[in-house]
Design a protein around this motif. Structure first.
Motif, PDB file in Angstrom:
ATOM      1  N   ARG A  10       0.074 -23.152 -27.777  1.00  0.00           N
ATOM      2  CA  ARG A  10       1.411 -23.721 -27.941  1.00  0.00           C
ATOM      3  C   ARG A  10       2.019 -24.114 -26.600  1.00  0.00           C
ATOM      4  O   ARG A  10       2.506 -25.232 -26.433  1.00  0.00           O
ATOM      5  CB  ARG A  10       2.305 -22.719 -28.671  1.00  0.00           C
ATOM      6  CG  ARG A  10       3.649 -23.295 -29.020  1.00  0.00           C
ATOM      7  CD  ARG A  10       4.168 -22.797 -30.338  1.00  0.00           C
ATOM      8  NE  ARG A  10       3.733 -23.609 -31.470  1.00  0.00           N
ATOM      9  CZ  ARG A  10       3.612 -23.157 -32.705  1.00  0.00           C
ATOM     10  NH1 ARG A  10       3.837 -21.891 -32.981  1.00  0.00           N
ATOM     11  NH2 ARG A  10       3.247 -23.962 -33.678  1.00  0.00           N
ATOM     12  N   ASP A  11       1.952 -23.233 -25.639  1.00  0.00           N
ATOM     13  CA  ASP A  11       2.573 -23.523 -24.345  1.00  0.00           C
ATOM     14  C   ASP A  11       1.619 -24.208 -23.404  1.00  0.00           C
ATOM     15  O   ASP A  11       2.009 -25.000 -22.566  1.00  0.00           O
ATOM     16  CB  ASP A  11       3.030 -22.229 -23.681  1.00  0.00           C
ATOM     17  CG  ASP A  11       4.264 -21.689 -24.366  1.00  0.00           C
ATOM     18  OD1 ASP A  11       5.103 -22.503 -24.786  1.00  0.00           O
ATOM     19  OD2 ASP A  11       4.383 -20.453 -24.492  1.00  0.00           O
ATOM     20  N   THR A  12       0.370 -23.838 -23.523  1.00  0.00           N
ATOM     21  CA  THR A  12      -0.582 -24.336 -22.541  1.00  0.00           C
ATOM     22  C   THR A  12      -1.854 -24.779 -23.236  1.00  0.00           C
ATOM     23  O   THR A  12      -2.461 -24.012 -23.980  1.00  0.00           O
ATOM     24  CB  THR A  12      -0.944 -23.214 -21.560  1.00  0.00           C
ATOM     25  OG1 THR A  12      -1.420 -22.105 -22.312  1.00  0.00           O
ATOM     26  CG2 THR A  12       0.219 -22.776 -20.739  1.00  0.00           C
ATOM     27  N   PRO A  13      -2.244 -26.022 -23.012  1.00  0.00           N
ATOM     28  CA  PRO A  13      -3.503 -26.487 -23.600  1.00  0.00           C
ATOM     29  C   PRO A  13      -4.644 -25.609 -23.103  1.00  0.00           C
ATOM     30  O   PRO A  13      -4.626 -25.163 -21.957  1.00  0.00           O
ATOM     31  CB  PRO A  13      -3.644 -27.908 -23.045  1.00  0.00           C
ATOM     32  CG  PRO A  13      -2.289 -28.290 -22.554  1.00  0.00           C
ATOM     33  CD  PRO A  13      -1.610 -27.020 -22.158  1.00  0.00           C
ATOM     34  N   GLN A  14      -5.607 -25.343 -23.943  1.00  0.00           N
ATOM     35  CA  GLN A  14      -6.710 -24.460 -23.574  1.00  0.00           C
ATOM     36  C   GLN A  14      -8.019 -25.083 -23.999  1.00  0.00           C
ATOM     37  O   GLN A  14      -8.111 -25.647 -25.082  1.00  0.00           O
ATOM     38  CB  GLN A  14      -6.585 -23.131 -24.314  1.00  0.00           C
ATOM     39  CG  GLN A  14      -5.230 -22.528 -24.283  1.00  0.00           C
ATOM     40  CD  GLN A  14      -5.195 -21.219 -23.514  1.00  0.00           C
ATOM     41  OE1 GLN A  14      -6.233 -20.710 -23.097  1.00  0.00           O
ATOM     42  NE2 GLN A  14      -4.018 -20.697 -23.320  1.00  0.00           N
ATOM     43  N   SER A  15      -9.020 -24.892 -23.160  1.00  0.00           N
ATOM     44  CA  SER A  15     -10.346 -25.386 -23.538  1.00  0.00           C
ATOM     45  C   SER A  15     -10.983 -24.421 -24.530  1.00  0.00           C
ATOM     46  O   SER A  15     -10.605 -23.252 -24.620  1.00  0.00           O
ATOM     47  CB  SER A  15     -11.225 -25.516 -22.296  1.00  0.00           C
ATOM     48  OG  SER A  15     -11.441 -24.247 -21.730  1.00  0.00           O
ATOM     49  N   LEU A  16     -11.960 -24.949 -25.264  1.00  0.00           N
ATOM     50  CA  LEU A  16     -12.709 -24.112 -26.192  1.00  0.00           C
ATOM     51  C   LEU A  16     -13.286 -22.890 -25.467  1.00  0.00           C
ATOM     52  O   LEU A  16     -13.219 -21.761 -25.973  1.00  0.00           O
ATOM     53  CB  LEU A  16     -13.831 -24.947 -26.829  1.00  0.00           C
ATOM     54  CG  LEU A  16     -14.941 -24.199 -27.566  1.00  0.00           C
ATOM     55  CD1 LEU A  16     -14.391 -23.377 -28.713  1.00  0.00           C
ATOM     56  CD2 LEU A  16     -15.985 -25.189 -28.083  1.00  0.00           C
ATOM     57  N   ALA A  17     -13.834 -23.088 -24.297  1.00  0.00           N
ATOM     58  CA  ALA A  17     -14.437 -21.972 -23.564  1.00  0.00           C
ATOM     59  C   ALA A  17     -13.392 -20.904 -23.238  1.00  0.00           C
ATOM     60  O   ALA A  17     -13.647 -19.706 -23.363  1.00  0.00           O
ATOM     61  CB  ALA A  17     -15.080 -22.473 -22.268  1.00  0.00           C
ATOM     62  N   GLU A  18     -12.206 -21.356 -22.845  1.00  0.00           N
ATOM     63  CA  GLU A  18     -11.150 -20.394 -22.525  1.00  0.00           C
ATOM     64  C   GLU A  18     -10.708 -19.618 -23.750  1.00  0.00           C
ATOM     65  O   GLU A  18     -10.472 -18.412 -23.688  1.00  0.00           O
ATOM     66  CB  GLU A  18      -9.933 -21.131 -21.962  1.00  0.00           C
ATOM     67  CG  GLU A  18     -10.018 -21.338 -20.488  1.00  0.00           C
ATOM     68  CD  GLU A  18      -9.074 -22.421 -20.011  1.00  0.00           C
ATOM     69  OE1 GLU A  18      -8.767 -23.365 -20.767  1.00  0.00           O
ATOM     70  OE2 GLU A  18      -8.644 -22.325 -18.874  1.00  0.00           O
ATOM     71  N   LEU A  19     -10.570 -20.329 -24.856  1.00  0.00           N
ATOM     72  CA  LEU A  19     -10.138 -19.654 -26.089  1.00  0.00           C
ATOM     73  C   LEU A  19     -11.150 -18.598 -26.503  1.00  0.00           C
ATOM     74  O   LEU A  19     -10.790 -17.488 -26.876  1.00  0.00           O
ATOM     75  CB  LEU A  19      -9.941 -20.682 -27.214  1.00  0.00           C
ATOM     76  CG  LEU A  19      -8.690 -21.561 -27.068  1.00  0.00           C
ATOM     77  CD1 LEU A  19      -8.730 -22.711 -28.068  1.00  0.00           C
ATOM     78  CD2 LEU A  19      -7.419 -20.736 -27.255  1.00  0.00           C
ATOM     79  N   ALA A  20     -12.436 -18.958 -26.423  1.00  0.00           N
ATOM     80  CA  ALA A  20     -13.473 -18.011 -26.823  1.00  0.00           C
ATOM     81  C   ALA A  20     -13.435 -16.782 -25.924  1.00  0.00           C
ATOM     82  O   ALA A  20     -13.562 -15.644 -26.391  1.00  0.00           O
ATOM     83  CB  ALA A  20     -14.850 -18.677 -26.756  1.00  0.00           C
TER      84      ALA A  20
END
Ligand SMILES: Nc1nc2c(ncn2[C@@H]2O[C@H](COP(=O)(O)OP(=O)(O)OP(=O)(O)O)[C@@H](O)[C@H]2O)c(=O)[nH]1
Ligand SMILES: [Mg+2]
Lengths: 201, 113
Positions: free
Chosen positions: B53-63
């Motif tokens: 919501r606040d900060t776009p995140q890469s798939l790798a970061e989310l995982a």
């Protein structure tokens, strides 16, 4: 977190993301290199056996074993709010080589880390990037106690093309690692320019 | 301890979704409603929307952040895209190198670190 909280009502910027791979033999300093420049501690992600579609582990009799932990170093460098560089250390074990294909897709380029005491450990990585025409530089990680060889000798041993940059570095030292990464981007630019040239002529 | 793929109900791919790159960036749709009010979504779905919501995140970061396998997070993101709770920006396609000006910015950015 990374990109800072967006101001009220202002949508967060959509960053351009790029990735560089860090490959090389067992214990050559990949994790150290990523850690030297990353703003986050190296993270590991887990991969899925079934997803890769390759039965690398014999899972018969181990019903329900669908995932395996593959250590994959992962680092991030926020260059600008809208420009982020990711580093991925490729898993060294050969049975995880299928992951390289996913990692290398869309990669800007790669670093092949080499230790002069066991140069043969990075042959496979050099082959891999050469065959796929992925721009790479060789970073010779200078461990203490390892004899220094003239650049020519290392090049010859690796059978490197003349245009592949070879740089000395210390994986623990941020400054030399920065130089290696800059080398990758410059080399990628040069390769792209060459390709354009060969298309137009 | 939950079996990760229980979350995706055993699915390893998401309908109509082409394989997301590790550095594809996930953004929450600003107009999206509250994912918690959707009973078909898992807590992990809700977490992803919250993180993006606040900060776009890469798939790798989310995982890494959620401590889930990349494959699982891919499926969950697919669900959220289908519900228009998030959207994904694709990285530069493999064959085309990004703009030379972007690469120069990368070099200058690295020098300035
Ligand atoms: N002296 C010296 N030691 C280093 C250097 N780079 C790495 N090391 C050490 O070498 C060891 C292995 O480094 P890692 O970064 O873990 O190597 P790796 O390539 O990630 O290893 P694997 O993931 O196991 O293949 C660590 O103990 C590091 O501290 C270097 O440039 N000089
Ligand atoms: Mg390592």
């Amino acid at each position: 977190m990374i990109f800072g909280r967006s101001e009220r009502g202002k949508p967060p910027v959509e960053p351009v993301t790029l990735k560089i791979l860090v490959a090389g033999g067992f214990g050559v300093g990949k994790t150290t290199l990523v850690g030297a420049v990353s703003e986050i501690r190296p993270l590991r992600t887990e991969e899925l056996l079934t997803e890769a579609g390759r039965p690398i582990d014999d899972t018969s009799g181990v019903e329900g074993k669908h995932t395996t932990t593959v250590a994959m170093d992962f680092g991030r460098i926020t260059l600008r709010e809208d420009l982020v560089l990711y580093l991925f250390g490729t898993p060294g074990q050969e049975r995880f080589w299928f992951m390289w294909d996913e990692l290398s897709e869309g990669a800007l380029g790669a670093v092949v880390l080499a230790d002069t005491r066991r140069l043969e450990d990075c042959f496979a990585a050099v082959d891999y990037f050469e065959r796929r025409s992925i721009p790479f530089v060789v970073g010779v990680n200078c461990f203490e106690g390892a004899a220094r060889y003239p650049e020519d000798e290392v090049r010859q041993a690796l059978d490197l093309d003349a245009d592949v940059p070879l740089l000395l570095c210390d994986a623990r030292d941020r400054e030399t690692v920065k130089e290696v990464l800059i080398g990758v981007v410059e080399h990628a630019m040069a390769c792209a320019a060459d390709r354009r040239q060969s298309v137009t002529t | 301890m939950v079996r990760p793929y229980a979350m995706t109900r055993g699915r390893t791919t998401s309908a109509g979704q082409h394989r997301l790159d590790l550095i594809a960036v996930v953004l929450a749709e600003p107009e999206a409603g509250d994912p918690e009010s959707d009973p078909t979504l898992s807590p992990e779905h809700v977490d992803i929307v919250g993180l993006c919501r606040d900060t776009p995140q890469s798939l790798a970061e989310l995982a890494a952040e959620l401590d889930l396998p990349v494959g699982v997070v891919r499926v969950l993101i697919g669900d959220l895209v289908a519900r228009e709770l998030v959207h994904v920006t694709r990285p530069v396609p493999p064959a085309e190198l990004p703009d030379e000006s972007i690469l120069r910015d990368v070099i200058n950015g690295l020098r300035a670190l």
